[in-house]
Motif scaffolding. Structure first.
Motif, short mmCIF file in Angstrom:
data_model
loop_
_atom_site.label_atom_id
_atom_site.label_comp_id
_atom_site.label_asym_id
_atom_site.label_seq_id
_atom_site.Cartn_x
_atom_site.Cartn_y
_atom_site.Cartn_z
N UNK A 1 0.89 -0.96 -0.12
CA UNK A 1 -0.17 -0.02 0.16
C UNK A 1 0.65 1.12 -0.18
N UNK A 2 1.50 1.92 0.89
CA UNK A 2 2.40 2.10 0.94
C UNK A 2 3.42 2.17 -0.56
N UNK A 3 3.65 1.38 -1.34
CA UNK A 3 4.71 1.17 -2.15
C UNK A 3 4.31 1.74 -3.45
N UNK A 4 2.65 1.68 -3.67
CA UNK A 4 1.87 1.95 -4.69
C UNK A 4 1.22 3.30 -4.76
N UNK A 5 0.42 3.57 -3.01
CA UNK A 5 -0.42 5.19 -3.53
C UNK A 5 0.05 6.35 -2.58
N UNK A 6 1.19 6.15 -1.63
CA UNK A 6 1.32 6.97 -0.74
C UNK A 6 2.64 7.77 -1.37
N UNK A 7 2.51 8.57 -0.97
CA UNK A 7 3.79 9.87 -1.26
C UNK A 7 3.79 10.65 -0.78
N UNK A 8 3.39 10.44 0.41
CA UNK A 8 4.14 11.22 1.68
C UNK A 8 5.49 10.90 2.07
N UNK A 9 6.59 12.10 1.98
CA UNK A 9 7.97 11.68 2.64
C UNK A 9 8.26 11.80 3.75
N UNK A 10 7.13 12.11 4.72
CA UNK A 10 7.32 10.87 6.26
C UNK A 10 7.18 9.44 6.92
N UNK A 11 6.76 8.71 6.01
CA UNK A 11 6.72 7.64 5.89
C UNK A 11 7.63 6.78 6.94
N UNK A 12 8.47 7.33 6.48
CA UNK A 12 10.04 6.17 6.93
C UNK A 12 10.50 6.81 8.18
N UNK B 1 1.22 20.51 19.86
CA UNK B 1 2.15 19.24 18.65
C UNK B 1 3.00 18.23 19.66
N UNK B 2 2.49 16.77 19.83
CA UNK B 2 3.82 15.85 20.44
C UNK B 2 4.63 15.56 19.10
N UNK B 3 5.10 15.96 18.66
CA UNK B 3 5.54 15.75 17.54
C UNK B 3 7.09 16.58 17.58
N UNK B 4 6.36 17.72 18.54
CA UNK B 4 7.68 18.77 17.94
C UNK B 4 9.49 18.29 18.48
N UNK B 5 9.52 17.27 18.89
CA UNK B 5 10.80 17.09 19.81
C UNK B 5 11.54 16.80 18.46
N UNK B 6 10.62 16.05 17.90
CA UNK B 6 11.75 15.36 16.58
C UNK B 6 11.61 16.47 15.03
N UNK B 7 11.61 17.49 15.12
CA UNK B 7 11.38 18.66 14.05
C UNK B 7 12.74 18.80 13.86
N UNK B 8 13.50 19.24 12.15
CA UNK B 8 14.74 18.78 12.24
C UNK B 8 15.12 17.63 12.20
N UNK B 9 14.81 15.98 12.38
CA UNK B 9 15.30 15.60 12.44
C UNK B 9 14.77 14.44 10.93
N UNK B 10 15.75 13.92 10.53
CA UNK B 10 15.81 12.50 8.73
C UNK B 10 15.59 11.41 9.45
N UNK B 11 15.33 10.98 9.08
CA UNK B 11 14.82 9.38 9.37
C UNK B 11 16.38 8.64 10.14
N UNK B 12 17.58 8.81 9.37
CA UNK B 12 18.67 8.35 9.50
C UNK B 12 18.50 8.70 10.97
N UNK B 13 18.93 9.96 11.49
CA UNK B 13 18.83 10.30 12.76
C UNK B 13 18.09 9.83 13.90
#
Length: 698
Positions: free
Chosen positions: A76-87, A216-228
């Motif tokens: 589903x994620x591969x074929x229909x989802x385009x959001x860049x924050x999936x990972x 926003x509870x996800x504020x601590x994740x701002x400016x972090x990429x998936x590898x971090x």
């Protein structure tokens, strides 16, 4: 004659015959391209919690029917989802579930499920697409809204020299925000954990508007990429995958860069390196060159150290000693800047940083004793200072050879030695208890013949294997109690304790060596991320960092921090680092002649920017999931460029269960056995559902 046997219908068992229970279909999450990171996390957490509700190991989720719903999600994620924050969202959920211990193993299974979905999703992409998803940084919506009303430097406060890899989300300059800026590693982890916990606890909330109105509870994740996020979440299996390691290796070699220009208005963005358009001074941020210069710096450091100790002038400070102090000061300031840039979580993950702190501590003690001794004329204190400085070699020599830890052989041994050291320290608690007990007894019983220091040395010799010493003096300690006590102590120390310690360390080594490759790649990945993803544009190599400190720090006391400071730092960087950049350019020119491919190691077309891809039209999903070969073609709007890292049009088919190396014979056999067990289970269930079966035995 044949015997006819009529079997009876068996009662349905209370529990499932398979460890994986069959459940009804769960609706896949509908994730839009415009969904914020918090919405993506919330939708994915609902699906993961619904499909993973029984304890399952990582291999069960990867190779058996327990992972069918995860495969559906990947499709589903591969074929229909385009959001860049999936990972990013999957790895944040992996951190959340991994930090919870419910005692049943369900949360551990969910953490493994998130990690499996993340790397399976990446294996479905072309390599340049995978780069984009892994290096996508969670944006700060509030910062974007206020960008037109603020004149903050583009480096996120680089002119203040207080930028951090794990940045504080508050934009305030109050003292409280500054104190939060350098949070400890444990408090930062707690903050990240609570942020995702609020989302997962509120996923069943009836009034979603109230949830949205919260902070926003996800504020601590701002400016972090998936590898971090993966490094923070200890997602070592994810980081050890081939597709991820190729990205990290690209960052290490400078094929992927975050700064391509040194100018006032430069912005941090992941890019593929283009030697034609990139600023040569941007190569100073490549981790490979940083490590090479670090080794050269420590070699000069070691030469100055030996020169001062060999000369050892008790009465005056020599020019070589002054130069050693300069090296110490530059090293200390560089470590402080590295700690601020990387944050305590990444800084503590590198074991060599512990050596750095000890070296700095020894240097401070030496300088203090040396100056005080010279000031008072106490040359005994000066001699003690040089003796303290001699301890520096215990840590400086291994630090010079720390580059060996980047090789696979030595890099896999370091995690083993680290875990064995932890187990050794735990075991030494028992040893100390036994040692103190027998030392007290022997000292009191033999107080007429032996002093306490003498007895302490004897007991220490016995503990380290000199058992004959105890047998020689046991009659002298006491004719009655001496022999039996000494026999018990020798038996405990030489046989029981030493044998137990050897066996425990052997088990620790065997346990860790099986995952040593993941540990090595994790440490290597953390080092690369720590060295490359800093928000600081101008990074001065030591000892040139002391020049920037001496010029710009005093000016900031009475002049405002603006673009002029940043421009001044850029000019100073260009003036002081010209020889280093020249060496780097000569090295790259030579390597380009040998290997002209360069950054073309990453396959896939190059596009201009991160475009929104049109998702595939919805299709009616049958009861069973589509075959793994199903890949709808996704149209993409493209523009012409070659700089930014962007998502390509077509996607390359990779095996979804690729985990870095080819599967071993044992893994293949386990997979085949699991498939046979599943077929046998389905056969038994179908037989039990029938009214009756006549079996003929001949």
């Amino acid at each position: 004659m044949p015997i006819r046997v009529k079997s009876r219908r068996l009662p349905t068992p209370d529990r499932a015959l398979s460890p994986i229970a069959v459940h009804s279909d769960v609706q896949l999450p509908e994730i839009e391209h415009e969904d914020a990171f918090r919405d993506v996390v919330k939708k994915l957490s609902v699906y993961i919690a619904d499909v993973v509700y029984m304890p399952s190991t990582f291999e069960q989720l990867r190779t058996t029917t327990a992972g069918d719903d995860l495969r559906n999600l990947v499709e589903h994620l591969t074929s229909r989802v385009t959001n860049p924050a999936i990972v990013n969202a999957l790895l944040a959920l992996r951190w959340h579930y991994g930090a919870i211990n419910d005692g049943r193993g369900v949360t551990e299974a969910r953490a493994n499920a998130c990690e499996i979905v993340a790397w399976r999703f990446l294996t479905r992409l072309q390599e340049r697409e995978a780069v984009e998803f892994c290096l996508y940084e969670i944006p700060d919506d509030s910062e974007a809204d206020d960008s037109s009303h603020t004149d903050e430097p583009a480096d996120g406060g680089e002119s203040n020299e207080r930028t951090s890899l794990l940045r504080n989300t508050s934009r305030s300059s109050s003292p409280d925000s500054c104190s939060e800026y350098v949070h400890s590693g444990s408090s930062r982890r707690n903050k990240l954990f609570k942020s995702i916990s609020r989302l997962t606890m509120s996923r069943h909330a009836s009034n979603m508007e109230e949830v949205e109105e919260e902070e926003d509870p996800t504020a601590p994740f701002i400016n972090l990429n998936a590898l971090e996020i993966a490094a923070i979440a200890d997602a070592k299996r994810f980081l050890s995958q081939h597709v991820v390691q190729k990205i990290i290796t690209g960052i290490w070699n400078g094929e992927i860069i975050f700064w391509d220009q040194l100018s006032v208005h430069s912005e941090k963005k992941p890019r593929f390196y283009n030697p034609v358009t990139a600023d040569p001074f941007s190569r100073l941020r490549v981790p490979k060159y940083l490590k090479a210069y670090e080794v050269a710096f420590f070699i000069v450091f070691l030469m100055l150290y030996y020169s001062v100790l060999i000369e050892q002038n008790r009465y005056a400070i020599t020019p070589l000693e002054i130069l050693l102090y300069v090296w110490f000061a530059a090293f200390f300031y560089d470590e402080v800047s590295e700690y601020i840039d990387a944050g305590s979580i990444f800084y503590a993950a590198d074991i060599w940083n512990l050596f750095d702190m000890i070296m700095i501590g020894i240097g401070i003690v030496f300088a203090t004793l040396r100056f005080v001794g010279l000031y008072k004329g106490d040359y005994t204190l000066v001699d003690i200072a040089f003796d303290v400085l001699s301890l520096e070699a215990l840590f400086m020599v291994p630090r010079v050879c720390s580059i060996l830890s980047l090789s696979p052989y030595w890099g896999t041994l370091i995690p083993c030695l680290k875990e064995m050291g932890k187990d050794f320290l735990k075991f030494m608690v028992l040893v100390v208890v036994v040692y103190v007990g027998f030392l007290t007894t022997f000292s009191l019983v033999g107080r007429e013949m032996f002093t306490f220091p003498h007895m302490a040395m004897i007991v220490t010799k016995i503990f380290f294997g000199s058992s004959y010493v105890g047998f020689d003096i046991m009659e002298d300690i006491d004719p009655i109690f001496g022999p039996p006590l000494m026999l018990i102590f020798v038996t405990l120390s030489s046989i029981l304790l030493m044998g137990s310690l050897t066996g425990m360390l052997s088990n620790s080594f065997s346990r860790v060596i099986t995952h040593a490759r993941e540990e090595y790649l994790y440490v290597y990945s953390v080092y690369v991320l720590e060295a490359s993803t800093s928000n600081r544009l101008t990074h001065f190599y030591p000892p040139f960092n002391l020049i920037a400190l001496g010029i710009f720090r005093p000016l900031r006391l009475f002049l405002p921090s603006d673009d002029k400071f940043r421009q001044g730092r850029i000019v100073l960087l260009r003036a002081t680092h010209v020889p280093i950049v020249g060496v780097i350019q000569a090295y790259e020119w030579f390597t380009k002649k040998v290997n002209p491919d360069g950054f073309d190691n990453f396959r896939g077309p190059r596009t201009d920017s991160f475009h929104k891809r049109q998702p595939a039209p919805p299709v009616d999903r049958p009861d069973s999931r589509p075959r793994s070969g199903y890949r709808p073609r996704v149209p993409v709007s493209r523009q012409a460029s070659a700089e930014l890292i962007n998502k390509p049009t077509a996607r390359q088919q990779d095996p979804e269960d690729y985990v870095g190396d080819a599967p071993s014979d044992m893994e293949v056999r386990i997979s085949e056995l699991a498939a046979k067990i599943d077929r046998l289970t389905a056969l038994v269930v179908s037989l039990q559902s029938g009214a009756g079966i006549d079996t003929v035995r001949t």
